[in-house]
Enzyme design. Structure first.
Site, PDB file in Angstrom:
ATOM      1  N   LYS A  20       0.832  -1.214   0.000  1.00 25.59           N
ATOM      2  CA  LYS A  20       0.000   0.000   0.000  1.00 25.59           C
ATOM      3  C   LYS A  20       0.863   1.259   0.000  1.00 25.59           C
ATOM      4  O   LYS A  20       0.564   2.226  -0.706  1.00 25.59           O
ATOM      5  CB  LYS A  20      -0.928  -0.002   1.216  1.00 25.59           C
ATOM      6  CG  LYS A  20      -2.027  -1.039   1.167  1.00 25.59           C
ATOM      7  CD  LYS A  20      -3.034  -0.866   2.280  1.00 25.59           C
ATOM      8  CE  LYS A  20      -2.392  -0.804   3.640  1.00 25.59           C
ATOM      9  NZ  LYS A  20      -1.585  -1.993   3.951  1.00 25.59           N
ATOM     10  N   THR A  38       3.844   1.514  -1.170  1.00 29.03           N
ATOM     11  CA  THR A  38       4.469   1.582  -2.493  1.00 29.03           C
ATOM     12  C   THR A  38       3.491   2.142  -3.522  1.00 29.03           C
ATOM     13  O   THR A  38       3.857   2.987  -4.350  1.00 29.03           O
ATOM     14  CB  THR A  38       4.941   0.179  -2.928  1.00 29.03           C
ATOM     15  OG1 THR A  38       5.738  -0.375  -1.886  1.00 29.03           O
ATOM     16  CG2 THR A  38       5.771   0.240  -4.198  1.00 29.03           C
ATOM     17  N   ARG A  86       2.260   7.247   7.332  1.00 27.60           N
ATOM     18  CA  ARG A  86       2.559   7.101   8.755  1.00 27.60           C
ATOM     19  C   ARG A  86       4.059   6.928   8.956  1.00 27.60           C
ATOM     20  O   ARG A  86       4.760   6.406   8.096  1.00 27.60           O
ATOM     21  CB  ARG A  86       1.837   5.871   9.314  1.00 27.60           C
ATOM     22  CG  ARG A  86       0.338   6.020   9.415  1.00 27.60           C
ATOM     23  CD  ARG A  86      -0.309   4.708   9.818  1.00 27.60           C
ATOM     24  NE  ARG A  86      -0.147   3.691   8.801  1.00 27.60           N
ATOM     25  CZ  ARG A  86      -0.280   2.385   9.003  1.00 27.60           C
ATOM     26  NH1 ARG A  86      -0.552   1.936  10.216  1.00 27.60           N
ATOM     27  NH2 ARG A  86      -0.135   1.534   8.009  1.00 27.60           N
ATOM     28  N   LYS A 104       8.666  -7.224   9.434  1.00 31.41           N
ATOM     29  CA  LYS A 104       8.146  -6.558   8.240  1.00 31.41           C
ATOM     30  C   LYS A 104       9.160  -5.643   7.575  1.00 31.41           C
ATOM     31  O   LYS A 104       9.139  -5.422   6.369  1.00 31.41           O
ATOM     32  CB  LYS A 104       6.893  -5.768   8.621  1.00 31.41           C
ATOM     33  CG  LYS A 104       6.154  -5.144   7.461  1.00 31.41           C
ATOM     34  CD  LYS A 104       4.853  -4.515   7.947  1.00 31.41           C
ATOM     35  CE  LYS A 104       4.139  -3.789   6.819  1.00 31.41           C
ATOM     36  NZ  LYS A 104       4.802  -2.554   6.431  1.00 31.41           N
ATOM     37  N   ALA A 134      -2.733  -0.267  12.646  1.00 25.95           N
ATOM     38  CA  ALA A 134      -4.147  -0.394  12.300  1.00 25.95           C
ATOM     39  C   ALA A 134      -4.813  -1.562  13.005  1.00 25.95           C
ATOM     40  O   ALA A 134      -6.031  -1.571  13.171  1.00 25.95           O
ATOM     41  CB  ALA A 134      -4.303  -0.554  10.791  1.00 25.95           C
ATOM     42  N   PHE A 156      -3.167  -1.941   6.755  1.00 24.78           N
ATOM     43  CA  PHE A 156      -3.697  -3.298   6.549  1.00 24.78           C
ATOM     44  C   PHE A 156      -4.889  -3.288   5.601  1.00 24.78           C
ATOM     45  O   PHE A 156      -4.974  -2.474   4.703  1.00 24.78           O
ATOM     46  CB  PHE A 156      -4.016  -3.960   7.893  1.00 24.78           C
ATOM     47  CG  PHE A 156      -2.796  -4.144   8.756  1.00 24.78           C
ATOM     48  CD1 PHE A 156      -1.660  -4.784   8.267  1.00 24.78           C
ATOM     49  CD2 PHE A 156      -2.761  -3.642  10.045  1.00 24.78           C
ATOM     50  CE1 PHE A 156      -0.535  -4.945   9.053  1.00 24.78           C
ATOM     51  CE2 PHE A 156      -1.634  -3.787  10.845  1.00 24.78           C
ATOM     52  CZ  PHE A 156      -0.523  -4.455  10.342  1.00 24.78           C
ATOM     53  N   PHE A 206       3.809  -8.045  -9.540  1.00 26.08           N
ATOM     54  CA  PHE A 206       5.119  -8.630  -9.252  1.00 26.08           C
ATOM     55  C   PHE A 206       5.649  -9.275 -10.527  1.00 26.08           C
ATOM     56  O   PHE A 206       4.897  -9.608 -11.434  1.00 26.08           O
ATOM     57  CB  PHE A 206       5.019  -9.679  -8.141  1.00 26.08           C
ATOM     58  CG  PHE A 206       4.683  -9.127  -6.783  1.00 26.08           C
ATOM     59  CD1 PHE A 206       4.440  -7.769  -6.583  1.00 26.08           C
ATOM     60  CD2 PHE A 206       4.593  -9.962  -5.687  1.00 26.08           C
ATOM     61  CE1 PHE A 206       4.130  -7.262  -5.336  1.00 26.08           C
ATOM     62  CE2 PHE A 206       4.278  -9.463  -4.425  1.00 26.08           C
ATOM     63  CZ  PHE A 206       4.039  -8.104  -4.251  1.00 26.08           C
ATOM     64  N   TRP A 254       6.797  -0.177  -8.903  1.00 26.72           N
ATOM     65  CA  TRP A 254       7.914  -0.790  -8.181  1.00 26.72           C
ATOM     66  C   TRP A 254       9.129  -0.951  -9.094  1.00 26.72           C
ATOM     67  O   TRP A 254      10.265  -0.738  -8.672  1.00 26.72           O
ATOM     68  CB  TRP A 254       7.502  -2.150  -7.620  1.00 26.72           C
ATOM     69  CG  TRP A 254       8.575  -2.825  -6.810  1.00 26.72           C
ATOM     70  CD1 TRP A 254       8.905  -2.589  -5.507  1.00 26.72           C
ATOM     71  CD2 TRP A 254       9.484  -3.830  -7.271  1.00 26.72           C
ATOM     72  NE1 TRP A 254       9.954  -3.383  -5.123  1.00 26.72           N
ATOM     73  CE2 TRP A 254      10.337  -4.163  -6.188  1.00 26.72           C
ATOM     74  CE3 TRP A 254       9.667  -4.492  -8.487  1.00 26.72           C
ATOM     75  CZ2 TRP A 254      11.348  -5.119  -6.291  1.00 26.72           C
ATOM     76  CZ3 TRP A 254      10.669  -5.447  -8.595  1.00 26.72           C
ATOM     77  CH2 TRP A 254      11.492  -5.746  -7.490  1.00 26.72           C
TER      78      TRP A 254
END
Length: 977
Positions: free
Chosen positions: A428, A430, A452, A463, A682, A713, A801, A830
């Site tokens: 998200k 990205t 954030r 993560k 979240a 999330f 991806f 990306w």
């Protein structure tokens, strides 16, 4: 100087109005030597000229031409300025331009003229009076202060001619130089760009008076005598534009007599020396006396003594010049207002050179050189005094910006949410970064990302960081992920100060009498005993209307001194910004100094602190202080809430948070702006960046711009809280939702093998599998439906991806549209940056322009249980909820205490729509267990815990910190992702 102007000023005196915003006065300006008295009648400044003309009319020769209708010219200029200002104020009612005049000397003659003309036009004026012998450095220092004062829209200098050095003149900001003396304004005038610059009011006055007198300037020979610098240049330029041939001379030039014999028009720029005979000027020559130079404050030596056919005295020029300066001021104000309104940023975007294969995030970040943050700030319309720079690439933005831009229309407001993610995350952040890079760097649309701040917990845990990834990230990523500007540290300090205050207060109340406790709370200092302001507020809350500490009765002393906190009701925990499972349950107070007072407690992760939620939801410093004071930390033994205000710690908490409230400005890889501010999780908090960052960004992008913010999330968690909590607090209405999906996550929801961080993906995720994708789109469909509950159009962004196939991509986009998405777009940011999200940007623009029918999911006036049930059934798909006895008890208590009308912030796993992380897809017919309920009264929500949710994460077997290191020679960080 002419004898007429002092006579005119005698009728001009009037009480002066307060001069706009307060500014510095170095030395008082002495009163003018003219007589006093008020203005008679109702005609103000210009009406007094008629009296003056009658008084001095006899001094004109019989054959002399009357001067042009000065009154009507000046009145016309002032009236025009007044009308333009009124039109501006219709759109911006609080706007009133302010002219600052730096005066070094005692010339109150022009001070009074300026003051009265400004009042008639409707603008403010203020003088900064310096001693006559002020140095160049002192004058420049005052100029620089005014340059940066956002309350001032124009600046003029009333200093001696000798002080007009190039350094002084060019210290002025060209946009505030209403006298047109800077090189930039003169250069624009010479180039023919008069509409883009300020022209000398004195030079304009000369031209106006001549043309209004009927003098045809075309083909005339004009001689300027004794003028210098900007006035000389402006006069020559304006005359040449009207077809005149221009000459210039100083008084002691040998050829002066010959030039005077040739001249049709003579402009005197300084007083005539006695040795220059008037006979050198030919009869019939039009003469203008500018020797009262209202810039320098020097006066001429009076009338010339001979009445030429076209004599216009210096007071005529000066008065009109002062009026034209007011006109320039109004133009300056109009330009300033236009700059505050929507305009396309002149943003220098950074070029990307994407590599294949795509390097690590840290390598990509380090390969790009960010712009200096002050350059970025200027590009997006921030003023120099609105930012506080932290290093080269970060800055805090002051909240004063909101006041400056309060009349500016907001831009479009877009939320990025996602489907239920894998433990690896679906990108998200990205997508958010890629979208703003596409909007601004590729479609030339103002846009801001609001993200954030990441917690140190996941950065060193599983993560990793949260700066985006690949060629769509915030840079420098190591600064983004580590400390930033210290906001989370400030929250930790404030939170733990409050925790210490709670236990300390219980200890002292347990070990002291009422009198001893009161004497320590309100001590006598140097023989004086008085309450602090926060103690006076507590007395008022208790209904004790006394201010003398010695006047309280024993009963009142007991009520004031004792909070009587029930330790079993304490909900305020200590926090740490590190994943540490061994702090989930601890015992405090075991040292002998605590005198046997011990209790079970716990640590939460810092971003779960209510102070983080307060930071994210507040809209001003005043509001934040009030919210901090309202935070409920426990109940007393009578069941009444105990707050931070009761503990007397509100002011201290506000001091610790005074800088954290300011959003942090950074940039993307392509040089577009990003706000990084607040970082609540979240799953255990409300999961959104700050209201303040969003509000400031919406003003900066302008009406046609976009602010893209991210909710943590899945849509069932972060988006639901964004709508029901954040939008209630902010009053902002979203225009569109971008729902991020990945083929990988859809395969997991379709029945694929479990995904575990740190473990290689199974072949189902790296090879084409249409059936798994199709089956998993049930989760995507459900999340689209959740967004539609709120009436906002949804665009699905498929974060592609390298292992995704064209068939899988096409299938997801097709099924998303069938499920009701406004559009569904594959994104490649990306691997190639903003260019890979241009189609997404266009879809978002179209959806946002369509308009939304936003609505909340529930009415906050419903009982707490019904609000929880509504979320469980409508959003999660549960059949019903089940409350533990503890949860029911807490709900009853909060309702009794008056907190039943707050929105709900569910603390639930992010890995499933249900409370069970292993239930993928769309679980059905389940009962949602509510194990506990907490109240974040300062933040403004009730906080139910679903199942076995923990507010302190733990570290895995192999945390990220194994790969993080520092090159001690280059001081570069390695291993962050």
């Amino acid at each position: 100087m002419s004898a007429r102007l002092p006579l005119f000023l005698r009728g001009l005196r009037r009480p002066q109005q307060p001069p706009g915003p307060p500014l510095r006065l170095r030395a008082p300006c002495r009163a003018s030597s003219g007589g006093g008295g008020g203005c008679g009648g109702g005609e103000g400044l210009l009406g007094q000229r008629r009296l003056r003309d009658a008084q001095v009319g006899s001094s004109r020769g019989q054959g002399s031409q009357a001067p042009p209708a000065r009154d009507s010219i000046v009145r016309e200029v002032i009236q025009n300025s007044k009308e333009v200002l009124s039109l501006l104020q219709e759109k911006s009612p609080t706007f009133k331009p302010v002219l600052a005049i730096i005066q070094a000397g005692d010339d109150n003659l022009m001070q009074e003229i300026n003051q009265n003309l400004a009042e008639e036009a409707g603008l403010n004026i203020t003088h900064i009076c310096l001693p006559p012998d002020s140095s160049e450095a002192e004058i420049i220092d005052e100029i620089l202060k005014i340059n940066e004062d956002t309350r001032v829209h124009g600046l003029a200098l009333q200093i001696s001619e000798n002080s007009f050095s190039n350094k002084v003149l060019n210290a002025l900001k060209p946009e505030k130089d209403v006298d047109g003396v800077t090189d930039i304004n003169l250069g624009r005038l010479v180039r023919g760009d008069a509409h883009e610059c300020y022209v000398s009011p004195v030079a304009r006055a000369v031209i106006e008076l001549l043309e209004k007198s009927g003098v045809n300037l075309d083909g005339k020979k004009m001689l300027v005598i004794g003028a210098h610098g900007s006035l000389e240049a402006a006069l020559q330029c304006l005359f040449q534009r009207r077809g005149s041939m221009t000459m210039s001379s100083q008084w002691k030039t040998p050829q002066l007599q010959g030039k005077l014999l040739e001249a049709d028009i003579v402009v005197l720029g300084s007083p005539k020396p006695e040795e220059i005979p008037l006979s050198w000027i030919q009869p019939g020559t039009t003469v203008l006396n500018c020797s009262h130079d209202f810039l320098s404050g020097k006066h001429g030596c009076g009338s010339l003594g001979v009445h030429f056919n076209g004599l216009i005295a210096e007071d005529d020029v000066s008065l009109l010049a002062a009026a034209l300066r007011i006109q320039n001021m109004v133009s300056s104000g109009r330009r300033w207002l236009r700059e505050q309104q929507h305009a396309r940023w002149r943003l220098h975007c950074l070029k990307l050179q994407p590599l294949s294969p795509v390097p690590s995030d840290l390598e990509i970040s380090r390969a790009q050189t960010p712009k200096a943050v002050e350059v970025l700030a200027k590009e997006i319309g921030l003023l120099a005094d609105e930012i506080e720079i932290h290093g080269k690439s970060k800055a805090k933005v002051r909240l004063s910006l909101l006041e400056r831009l309060k009349d500016q229309a907001d831009g479009k407001y877009v939320l990025v949410a996602g489907i239920t993610p894998t433990p690896l995350g679906e990108g998200k952040s990205t997508v958010t970064v890629g979208l703003v890079q596409a909007l601004t760097a590729h479609l030339n649309i103002n846009s801001f990302a609001c993200l954030r701040q990441p917690s140190q917990g996941p950065t060193f845990g599983v993560k990793g960081g949260a700066a985006g990834g690949g060629y769509a990230q915030v840079i420098p990523m190591e600064e983004f992920n580590l400390h930033l500007t210290g906001d989370i540290h400030a929250i930790t300090a404030a939170n733990n100060l409050l925790a210490a205050a709670i236990d300390t207060r219980i200890l002292h109340e347990n070990t002291q009498t009422d009198k001893a406790l009161y004497n320590r709370l309100v001590p006598s200092v140097n023989g004086i005993r008085e309450f602090s302001s926060i103690q006076l507020a507590r007395l008022k809350k208790l209904g004790i209307n006394k201010t003398d500490p010695n006047a309280l009765t024993e009963e009142e002393i007991g009520k004031f001194a004792r909070l009587n906190i029930d330790p079993s009701t304490i909900t305020w925990q200590r926090v740490l910004d590190t994943n540490d499972r061994f702090l989930r349950k601890i015992t405090i107070g075991q040292a002998p100094t605590e005198k046997g007072y011990s209790r079970q407690a716990q640590f939460d992760i810092a971003v779960a602190s209510e102070i983080m939620a307060v930071l994210a939801l507040t809209d001003s410093l005043v509001d934040m202080k009030e919210r901090l004071g309202r935070m409920v930390v426990a109940s007393d033994k009578n069941g009444q809430p105990v707050t931070a205000e009761d503990l007397g710690v509100t002011g201290a908490l506000t001091v610790l948070m005074k800088d954290a409230i300011k959003p942090n400005l950074m940039q993307t890889l392509e040089g577009t702006p990003v706000f990084v501010h607040a970082g609540p999780f979240a799953n255990i908090a409300h999961g959104n960046s700050s209201v303040l960052a969003d509000k400031i960004a919406l003003k900066l992008v302008g009406e046609e711009g976009f602010v893209v913010t991210e909710a943590g999330f899945g849509a069932d968690i972060g988006m639901e809280k964004f709508f029901n909590i954040k939008c209630r607090a902010s009053g902002l209405v979203p225009n569109a939702v971008v729902l991020v999906a990945t083929v990988r996550a859809l395969k997991m929801h379709g029945g694929g093998p479990s995904v575990t961080a740190g473990v290689p993906l199974k072949k189902e995720y790296t090879e084409e599998n249409i059936q798994l994708v199709a089956d998993g789109c049930c989760n995507l469909k459900k999340q689209i439906q959740i967004a539609q509950l709120f009436g906002v159009p949804v665009i699905v962004a498929l974060n592609v991806f390298k292992t995704d196939t064209r068939a899988e991509i096409d299938l997801v986009c097709e099924l998303a549209k069938r499920a009701g998405a406004f559009d569904a777009v594959p994104c490649y940011h990306w691997s190639i940056g903003g260019k890979g999200s241009v189609e997404l940007a266009r879809a978002v623009r179209d959806a946002a322009n369509k308009g939304s029918r936003f609505r909340f999911l529930y009415d906050v006036q419903l009982p707490i249980v019904e609000k929880i049930r509504t979320i469980a059934q409508a959003v999660y798909g549960a059949r019903d909820i089940e409350l533990s006895p503890e949860a029911q008890s807490k709900i009853d208590r909060y309702t009794q205490q008056g907190f039943g009308n707050l929105p709900i912030c569910m603390a639930k796993t992010h890995l499933s729509l249900s409370h069970q992380p292993d239930k993928k897809g769309v679980p059905r017919d389940f009962i949602l267990p509510i194990s506990d309920v907490r109240a974040s009264i300062g933040a403004g929500f009730i906080y139910p815990l679903v199942g076995t949710m923990s507010t302190m994460p733990g570290l895995p077997t192999r945390p990220c910190f194994y790969d993080i290191d520092l090159d001690t020679e280059t001081e570069q960080v390695k291993g962050l992702f």
